[in-house]
Design a protein around this motif. Structure first.
Motif, PDB file in Angstrom:
ATOM      1  N   VAL A  20      15.838  45.837  27.806  1.00 31.70           N
ATOM      2  CA  VAL A  20      15.978  46.233  26.404  1.00 31.70           C
ATOM      3  C   VAL A  20      14.748  45.790  25.622  1.00 31.70           C
ATOM      4  O   VAL A  20      14.351  44.619  25.678  1.00 31.70           O
ATOM      5  CB  VAL A  20      17.248  45.615  25.793  1.00 31.70           C
ATOM      6  CG1 VAL A  20      17.387  46.021  24.330  1.00 31.70           C
ATOM      7  CG2 VAL A  20      18.467  46.047  26.584  1.00 31.70           C
ATOM      8  N   PRO A  50      13.361  45.831  18.802  1.00 30.34           N
ATOM      9  CA  PRO A  50      12.750  46.669  17.759  1.00 30.34           C
ATOM     10  C   PRO A  50      11.989  45.832  16.733  1.00 30.34           C
ATOM     11  O   PRO A  50      12.199  44.627  16.622  1.00 30.34           O
ATOM     12  CB  PRO A  50      13.959  47.356  17.120  1.00 30.34           C
ATOM     13  CG  PRO A  50      15.101  46.407  17.348  1.00 30.34           C
ATOM     14  CD  PRO A  50      14.825  45.740  18.658  1.00 30.34           C
ATOM     15  N   GLU A  63      22.280  48.763  18.015  1.00 32.85           N
ATOM     16  CA  GLU A  63      22.020  50.004  18.742  1.00 32.85           C
ATOM     17  C   GLU A  63      21.398  49.724  20.104  1.00 32.85           C
ATOM     18  O   GLU A  63      21.497  50.532  21.027  1.00 32.85           O
ATOM     19  CB  GLU A  63      21.095  50.917  17.920  1.00 32.85           C
ATOM     20  CG  GLU A  63      21.789  51.551  16.722  1.00 32.85           C
ATOM     21  CD  GLU A  63      20.827  52.372  15.885  1.00 32.85           C
ATOM     22  OE1 GLU A  63      19.606  52.328  16.173  1.00 32.85           O
ATOM     23  OE2 GLU A  63      21.291  53.060  14.952  1.00 32.85           O
ATOM     24  N   LYS A  64      20.765  48.565  20.218  1.00 36.04           N
ATOM     25  CA  LYS A  64      20.131  48.157  21.474  1.00 36.04           C
ATOM     26  C   LYS A  64      20.998  47.163  22.253  1.00 36.04           C
ATOM     27  O   LYS A  64      20.549  46.560  23.229  1.00 36.04           O
ATOM     28  CB  LYS A  64      18.778  47.489  21.177  1.00 36.04           C
ATOM     29  CG  LYS A  64      17.778  48.384  20.492  1.00 36.04           C
ATOM     30  CD  LYS A  64      16.995  49.178  21.501  1.00 36.04           C
ATOM     31  CE  LYS A  64      15.828  49.905  20.859  1.00 36.04           C
ATOM     32  NZ  LYS A  64      14.997  50.608  21.866  1.00 36.04           N
ATOM     33  N   ASN A  65      22.246  46.975  21.802  1.00 36.44           N
ATOM     34  CA  ASN A  65      23.140  45.972  22.399  1.00 36.44           C
ATOM     35  C   ASN A  65      22.564  44.560  22.268  1.00 36.44           C
ATOM     36  O   ASN A  65      22.681  43.727  23.174  1.00 36.44           O
ATOM     37  CB  ASN A  65      23.432  46.283  23.870  1.00 36.44           C
ATOM     38  CG  ASN A  65      24.368  47.465  24.029  1.00 36.44           C
ATOM     39  OD1 ASN A  65      25.236  47.692  23.196  1.00 36.44           O
ATOM     40  ND2 ASN A  65      24.173  48.230  25.093  1.00 36.44           N
ATOM     41  N   GLN A  99      10.637  42.686  26.128  1.00 31.02           N
ATOM     42  CA  GLN A  99      11.811  42.984  26.940  1.00 31.02           C
ATOM     43  C   GLN A  99      12.722  41.766  27.023  1.00 31.02           C
ATOM     44  O   GLN A  99      12.275  40.670  27.359  1.00 31.02           O
ATOM     45  CB  GLN A  99      11.383  43.397  28.347  1.00 31.02           C
ATOM     46  CG  GLN A  99      10.552  44.664  28.408  1.00 31.02           C
ATOM     47  CD  GLN A  99      11.357  45.900  28.078  1.00 31.02           C
ATOM     48  OE1 GLN A  99      12.501  46.030  28.481  1.00 31.02           O
ATOM     49  NE2 GLN A  99      10.753  46.836  27.341  1.00 31.02           N
ATOM     50  N   GLU A 131      20.171  42.322  27.469  1.00 39.21           N
ATOM     51  CA  GLU A 131      21.172  42.818  26.526  1.00 39.21           C
ATOM     52  C   GLU A 131      22.076  41.652  26.114  1.00 39.21           C
ATOM     53  O   GLU A 131      22.433  40.810  26.934  1.00 39.21           O
ATOM     54  CB  GLU A 131      21.996  43.923  27.164  1.00 39.21           C
ATOM     55  CG  GLU A 131      21.239  45.216  27.358  1.00 39.21           C
ATOM     56  CD  GLU A 131      22.112  46.298  27.971  1.00 39.21           C
ATOM     57  OE1 GLU A 131      22.273  47.345  27.344  1.00 39.21           O
ATOM     58  OE2 GLU A 131      22.639  46.079  29.085  1.00 39.21           O
TER      59      GLU A 131
END
Length: 776
Positions: A714, A717, A733-735, A756, A759
């Motif tokens: 993931v 953002p 939204e990205k868990n 990265q 999650e």
């Protein structure tokens, strides 16, 4: 004439008859006047020689028998046993390594070893045997990607057993079983149980944990240092074989079970370790520290090492693969240089390399001065800094000038000297104390000895001999230069100050668990000695707090927490300018009842930004801002997220996935699972976030069932400029989860955009109000 002969003859005859009358026993004996030799008789001399030779042979024979019996008896007995016995080794399972919370850092998984018995791979004729051996060699080389000729040589060997492949995964075993079934090869190929070392967290704490070789023997780190505890004792199955070297059918077997190795639980806390590694990597890369860095987090109250990180690190599952930094030059190195580079990559710099601590060491000098009543913390004008100190050599008459790191400070108290990190003030203080007294306290702080922490490759300090300490050496030592110690020695000494003046032995192994009996052996907290009084320790901690609130350590401050610290910068000696600067910062928190000591060291930063206070202090602040809340240390800051609606994440590891999901959802969380099997029977092996974290309702908890790999795909953002609501939505939204500090819009986030992460990871964001015109 004839009458005369007859007469004589009668005379002789008459004499003979006369003698016969005297002794009838000699009737048949004819005495001769001449001697003669007989071939049927053994002379006495020859008989004596023969007896002596026979006696010598007998003595030699007895001596040889005695030598074989008493000198070589055990060796011959073992050789005979080896000729008559078939020993099949049973490998023990190597103990696991866990962090302080029970998370597995090193585990041994079930694999197989493939061996062959060449003598059993035979056909009905020589031609059939040759064809069969070639077929087996071809099959084995294809399945395990081996050289055919080398494999064929093993198949044709006269050895009892030949190893084909080690640490074979199940898919290869299945392929081999299918090949044996298809080709009707039932004997001569063995599939034996074995174990393979895995490191579930790849690079995490790699320089501390170390790794194993192909034979499961530790080669570095904890794996090497504690190898005898982790290894266990091999077992074996013993059967008999005849003179034809074949196993005797139905012969009695002896089974000696293997004793598995013990598990080790480290003092390392996985969560704190990952926090430290994240910010250390970020600091090294963003500030272009060419020779990397390291960090240590300790609990001064028991000596536990909560985190110990080096960067660059390496992947424990691929230890012979150069990391990203080394890979840039690896191919251009010679074979010897490659080996040296790999050893350096594996090394734990916290203990294996020494460095000049710089101004961090002023804490030790200040402690000695206060303990010896040479000065007080706030005596006005106790020191005067004119920007430098000069020292005249008694023999050469030459003058040496040592400057302050900045311009003259003028009159100072000890507290002010520490706040401003004034070198001349500490040179004056060192001269008052004297080398003999300083060395007494250096020894008391443990700076002349290894810490005996249980870590692999620990080195000792390098100091001048006391007799060689002149005015210049005394001056430079007083502010932490021209001697070398390990980072762990420095952190341990600061822990003594934070722990009311009591020095404790650092501890990396918390406990050892016997996997056969379940018995747990705790590593005791070891008190070494009282170095300084509690009163002195409190005074030094008070001055450390002033360094953060008023001095060079301002960037180490953490909102809501009391933090004390000291910056350090050491310059390379003039004979080794390529070594570069070393920038460091040590911090303690809270000031009262200190529970955390953090030391971060960065090597060879750019000349334009190499001061510990500006380069390293912000890194320490970032680490503490996450470590302190994680440890449950209460904050006094009111400008934080409303905690009234936060929910504490429960512990669900070791529950079934279905049960864990039900528990979390009933608490108000959303759940995502990674399960390879039945959720009703599989246990939860890991969860993100970890138990104890506080999150808002509908936050995401990610569960991993046994055998499922942890996802790290993931991308975080970019949240800067968003409101709390916008940032929360973007992360979910990205868990991912959010932890908010402050109000307004996002000004910083602990994970950079695009990084990265797993999650479920908590992203800490800081919000601030903006004022029109762009000022803040």
């Amino acid at each position: 004439m004839k009458n005369k002969k007859d007469k004589n003859k009668n005379k002789v005859k008459s004499k003979v008859n006369s003698n016969k009358d005297k002794d009838n026993s000699n009737d048949n004996v004819i005495k001769m006047k001449t001697s003669f030799d007989s071939k049927n008789m053994i002379q006495t001399k020859k008989l004596r020689i023969s007896l002596i030779v026979m006696l010598l042979i007998f003595v030699l024979l007895i001596g040889r028998i005695g030598f074989l019996q008493f000198v070589e008896g055990s060796t011959l007995k073992e050789a005979a046993y080896n000729q008559q016995a078939i020993n099949q080794i049973i490998s023990p399972k190597r103990g696991n390594i866990y962090d302080a919370t029970g998370k597995a850092l090193a585990i041994s998984a079930q694999v197989d070893t493939i061996t062959i018995n060449p003598a059993k791979i035979v056909g009905d004729s020589d031609e059939e045997t040759k064809a069969l051996k070639e077929k087996v060699a071809k099959g084995l080389s294809d399945i395990f990607e081996l050289d055919y000729n080398e494999t064929l040589e093993k198949v044709n060997s006269t050895s009892q057993v030949e190893t084909i492949a080690k640490k074979v995964e199940q898919d290869k075993v299945d392929e081999l079983n299918k090949w044996m079934k298809d080709n009707k090869v039932a004997v001569g190929i063995n599939i034996d149980e074995d174990t393979k070392r895995y490191y579930p967290c790849d690079n995490v704490a790699s320089n501390v944990i170390g790794f194993c070789g192909s034979d499961n023997q530790g080669l570095s780190g904890i794996e090497y240092q504690w190898d005898s505890v982790l290894t266990g004792t091999p077992g074996k199955i013993v059967s008999s074989k005849g003179s034809d070297q074949q196993e005797i059918p139905d012969s009695e077997e002896t089974y000696i079970s293997a004793e598995n190795g013990s598990d080790i639980t480290l003092t390392i806390d996985f969560q704190i370790q990952t926090i430290v590694e994240k910010y250390l990597k970020q600091a090294v890369e963003e500030n272009d520290c060419k020779k990397g860095g390291n960090a240590i987090v300790m609990n001064p109250q028991n000596g536990d090492i909560l985190a110990m990180a080096c960067y660059p690190d390496y992947n424990l599952n691929e230890p012979y693969t150069p990391n990203e930094v080394l890979a840039k030059t690896y191919d251009s190195l010679s074979t010897e240089e490659k080996s040296e580079a790999l050893y350096k990559m594996w090394a734990n710099r916290s203990v294996s390399e020494t460095y000049e601590p710089g101004s961090v060491f002023k804490l030790i000098t200040a402690s000695v001065a206060l303990e010896e009543n040479i000065t007080t913390t706030d005596k006005p004008g106790d020191f005067v800094c004119k920007g430098y100190e000069e020292f005249k050599d008694a023999y050469s008459g030459e003058t040496t000038r040592i400057s302050c790191w900045t311009s003259a400070h003028g009159p100072l108290t000890l507290r002010q000297a520490l706040e401003k990190s004034c070198n001349p003030s500490f040179m004056q203080l060192g001269a008052r104390i004297g080398a003999t007294t300083l060395y007494k306290y250096y020894e008391a702080f443990g700076l002349f000895d290894k810490t005996d922490s249980g870590l692999y490759g620990e080195q000792n300090s390098i100091f001048y001999k006391l007799d060689d300490v002149g005015p210049v050496e005394l001056a430079t030592m007083s502010f932490g230069q021209r001697f070398n110690i390990t980072p762990l020695q420095m952190a341990t000494a600061v822990c003594a100050i934070a722990n009311d003046g009591v020095l404790l032995q650092p501890r990396i192994v918390k406990q050892v668990t016997n996997t056969e009996t379940g018995a747990v052996t705790e590593t005791p907290v070891t008190e070494v000695r009282q170095v300084i009084s509690k009163q002195t320790a409190d005074q030094v901690k008070s001055m450390m707090e002033s360094v953060v609130t008023e001095g060079t350590g301002r960037h180490a401050a953490v909102a809501g927490y009391s933090v004390g610290g000291k910056s350090g910068t050491s310059e390379p000696i003039y004979t080794n300018t390529d070594a570069g600067y070393v920038a460091s910062f040590v911090a303690i928190s809270p000031i009262e009842d200190t529970q955390v000591v953090v030391l971060v060291t960065l090597y060879d930063p750019p000349a334009s930004n190499h001061q510990g206070g500006t380069l390293v202090a912000p890194v320490v602040s970032q680490m503490l801002s996450e470590i302190l809340p994680y440890l449950g240390i209460p904050s006094t800051d009111t400008q934080t997220e409303d905690t009234s609606n936060l929910i504490t994440v429960p512990e669900v590891r070791n529950k079934t996935v279905a049960e864990a999901q039900k528990t979390l959802e009933s608490s108000g969380f959303k759940v995502k699972t990674y399960v390879n099997g039945d959720a009703n029977t599989l246990l939860v092996s890991d969860q993100t976030p970890k138990p104890g974290a506080s999150l808002g309702k509908n936050s995401i908890i990610v569960l991993y069932g046994e055998g499922s790999e942890v996802s790290t795909s993931v991308a975080v953002p970019d949240l800067k400029g968003m409101t709390a609501s916008q940032a929360t939505t973007a992360l979910r939204e990205k868990n991912l989860n959010i932890s908010i500090e402050g109000a307004g819009t996002v000004t910083s986030q602990d994970y950079s955009a695009g990084e990265q992460v797993q999650e479920g990871t908590i992203i800490n964001v800081t919000l601030k109000q903006t004022i029109s015109g762009g000022a803040q």
